[in-house]
Enzyme design. Structure first.
Site, mmCIF file in Angstrom:
data_model
loop_
_atom_site.group_PDB
_atom_site.id
_atom_site.type_symbol
_atom_site.label_atom_id
_atom_site.label_comp_id
_atom_site.label_asym_id
_atom_site.label_seq_id
_atom_site.Cartn_x
_atom_site.Cartn_y
_atom_site.Cartn_z
ATOM 1 N N HIS A 127 18.959 24.974 40.982
ATOM 2 C CA HIS A 127 18.624 23.637 40.489
ATOM 3 C C HIS A 127 18.646 23.618 38.964
ATOM 4 C CE1 HIS A 127 16.588 24.310 44.349
ATOM 5 N NE2 HIS A 127 16.726 23.024 44.577
ATOM 6 N N ASN A 177 7.694 14.435 52.283
ATOM 7 C CA ASN A 177 6.427 13.833 51.854
ATOM 8 C C ASN A 177 6.720 12.417 51.395
ATOM 9 O OD1 ASN A 177 7.760 15.598 49.587
ATOM 10 N ND2 ASN A 177 6.715 13.924 48.531
ATOM 11 N N SER A 201 15.610 23.131 50.529
ATOM 12 C CA SER A 201 14.289 23.754 50.699
ATOM 13 C C SER A 201 13.751 23.579 52.111
ATOM 14 C CB SER A 201 13.262 23.125 49.748
ATOM 15 O OG SER A 201 13.707 23.161 48.440
ATOM 16 N N HIS A 207 4.263 21.873 47.128
ATOM 17 C CA HIS A 207 5.509 22.474 47.597
ATOM 18 C C HIS A 207 5.370 23.095 48.989
ATOM 19 C CE1 HIS A 207 9.542 23.959 47.182
ATOM 20 N NE2 HIS A 207 9.176 25.225 47.289
ATOM 21 N N HIS A 221 14.179 29.356 49.258
ATOM 22 C CA HIS A 221 15.637 29.444 49.244
ATOM 23 C C HIS A 221 16.040 30.907 49.386
ATOM 24 C CE1 HIS A 221 16.880 25.355 47.731
ATOM 25 N NE2 HIS A 221 15.570 25.316 47.604
ATOM 26 N N MET A 232 15.388 16.577 43.470
ATOM 27 C CA MET A 232 15.769 17.300 42.250
ATOM 28 C C MET A 232 17.082 18.062 42.418
ATOM 29 S SD MET A 232 12.004 18.921 41.500
ATOM 30 C CE MET A 232 10.507 17.945 41.756
ATOM 31 N N SER A 233 17.921 17.624 43.351
ATOM 32 C CA SER A 233 19.155 18.381 43.604
ATOM 33 C C SER A 233 20.288 17.429 43.988
ATOM 34 C CB SER A 233 18.909 19.387 44.735
ATOM 35 O OG SER A 233 18.705 18.708 45.965
ATOM 36 N N TYR A 260 16.293 22.493 37.190
ATOM 37 C CA TYR A 260 14.964 22.836 36.671
ATOM 38 C C TYR A 260 14.748 24.342 36.554
ATOM 39 C CZ TYR A 260 13.558 23.456 41.600
ATOM 40 O OH TYR A 260 13.478 23.858 42.906
ATOM 41 N N GLU A 261 15.630 25.129 37.149
ATOM 42 C CA GLU A 261 15.515 26.583 36.983
ATOM 43 C C GLU A 261 16.099 27.028 35.645
ATOM 44 O OE1 GLU A 261 16.349 28.865 40.805
ATOM 45 O OE2 GLU A 261 17.016 26.855 41.375
ATOM 46 N N ALA A 268 15.410 18.462 50.621
ATOM 47 C CA ALA A 268 14.078 17.923 50.872
ATOM 48 C C ALA A 268 13.866 16.828 49.836
ATOM 49 C CB ALA A 268 13.035 19.017 50.695
HETATM 50 N N1 HPA Z 1 9.866 14.397 44.563
HETATM 51 C C1 HPA Z 1 10.913 15.128 44.118
HETATM 52 N N2 HPA Z 1 11.493 16.067 44.830
HETATM 53 C C2 HPA Z 1 11.005 16.305 46.070
HETATM 54 C C3 HPA Z 1 9.932 15.606 46.592
HETATM 55 C C4 HPA Z 1 9.327 14.582 45.797
HETATM 56 O O1 HPA Z 1 8.366 13.898 46.189
HETATM 57 N N3 HPA Z 1 9.702 16.093 47.841
HETATM 58 C C5 HPA Z 1 10.634 17.058 48.056
HETATM 59 N N4 HPA Z 1 11.429 17.197 46.988
#
Ligand code: HPA
Length: 283
Positions: free
Chosen positions: A85, A237, A32, A249, A63, A213-214, A87-88, A115
């Site tokens: 992912h 973050n 991302s 996001h 993406h 998440m990947s 989650y999709e 990310a």
């Molecule tokens: N948590 C999960 N996935 C992420 C985060 C997060 O804080 N930042 C970017 N992808």
């Protein structure tokens, strides 16, 4: 009857290779906000995921969803600009399908990028972190179901998931570029909701430095096939509860774009050295 996974991966690989004269030995997956590395490759051929047989389609914001085969300097690469992912709604095997295809195209090294939220408070927003290891908390694994021995063994070793030699190379090149050389352990969660502060405290306790998440489905499938892996997280973050503010996001995408220069410089520096390693080991 639908062809098996191996045959489908082979067909997709053959389709991609029919579009280019390049024969990349290194694959990359851009996470991302990190997609622009693929924008200025030489001799580039861009193939939307939707045109590749059996490929899953990316639905995540940020993406682009295309495979780019091109040259970074002198090094031919196959780059996934975007990924899918869990989650999709895809299965882990589907998430790992592009990795299978890269493997069947003949790559010996895979560079995964993502990310991630920073759990380790020594990281700041925008830090680039080389993965030393991961903790798979997604509750799924791309290797469940009958094993296809043509890909690899039933019970693949995961002791050396992130190749030591590649980690050393990435840390050295980070240092050369005056990027603080950092390593960490990545915890993979299913998402798509971000973590709670209590979950982040738990993840810190079990030894995680980063959360995302990947990456783990691809890393597992790659190791199954004997492909060496390097993974780099961009801390977009600080993880939930570390700062007293909500996560969003947009911020994740913005920070990715902000460190893009450093990120691209690091990839450009690392690629020829990994290409050299592959040539030496003839993997
Ligand atoms: N948590 C999960 N996935 C992420 C985060 C997060 O804080 N930042 C970017 N992808």
């Amino acid at each position: 009857m639908t062809p098996d996974l191996y045959t489908r991966a082979d067909s997709a690989a053959a389709f991609i290779l029919s579009q280019t004269k390049l024969r990349p030995r290194i694959g990359l997956v851009l996470g991302s906000g990190l997609g622009s590395f693929a924008d200025d490759l030489a001799e580039a051929v861009r193939i939307p995921f939707t045109q590749i047989p059996s490929f899953p389609r990316s639905t995540a914001i940020g993406h682009a969803g295309q495979l780019v085969v091109g040259k970074s300097g002198e090094v031919p690469v196959a780059v996934m600009q975007g990924r899918v992912h869990l989650y999709e709604g895809y299965s882990a095997a589907e998430v790992a399908f592009p990795t299978r295809v890269l493997g069947r195209m003949g790559i010996g090294a895979l560079i995964l990028t993502n990310a991630a939220g920073g759990i380790n408070v020594e990281y700041g927003q925008g830090a680039l972190v080389i993965l030393r290891d991961h903790i798979n908390l997604q509750g799924q694994n791309p290797l469940t179901g009958a094993n296809d021995d043509r890909f690899g063994p039933r019970f693949p070793d995961m002791t050396y998931t992130y190749a030591k030699r590649y980690r050393v190379i990435a840390l050295e090149e980070a240092k050369n570029l005056k990027i603080p050389p950092r390593e960490g352990v990545y915890a993979a969660l299913l998402g798509p909701s971000y973590e709670t502060p209590a979950e982040i405290r738990y993840l810190r306790t079990i030894g995680a430095d980063l959360v995302g998440m990947s990456t783990t489905p691809e890393a597992i499938a790659a190791r199954h096939m004997g492909i060496n892996v390097l993974a780099i997280s961009c801390v977009t973050n600080m993880a939930a509860g570390i700062l007293d503010q909500p996560l969003n996001h947009e911020e994740v995408l913005d920070v990715g774009r902000r460190v893009m220069g450093q990120f691209i410089a690091l990839l450009r520096a690392v690629l020829p050295r990994i290409a050299g390693e592959l040539q030496m080991s003839r993997k």
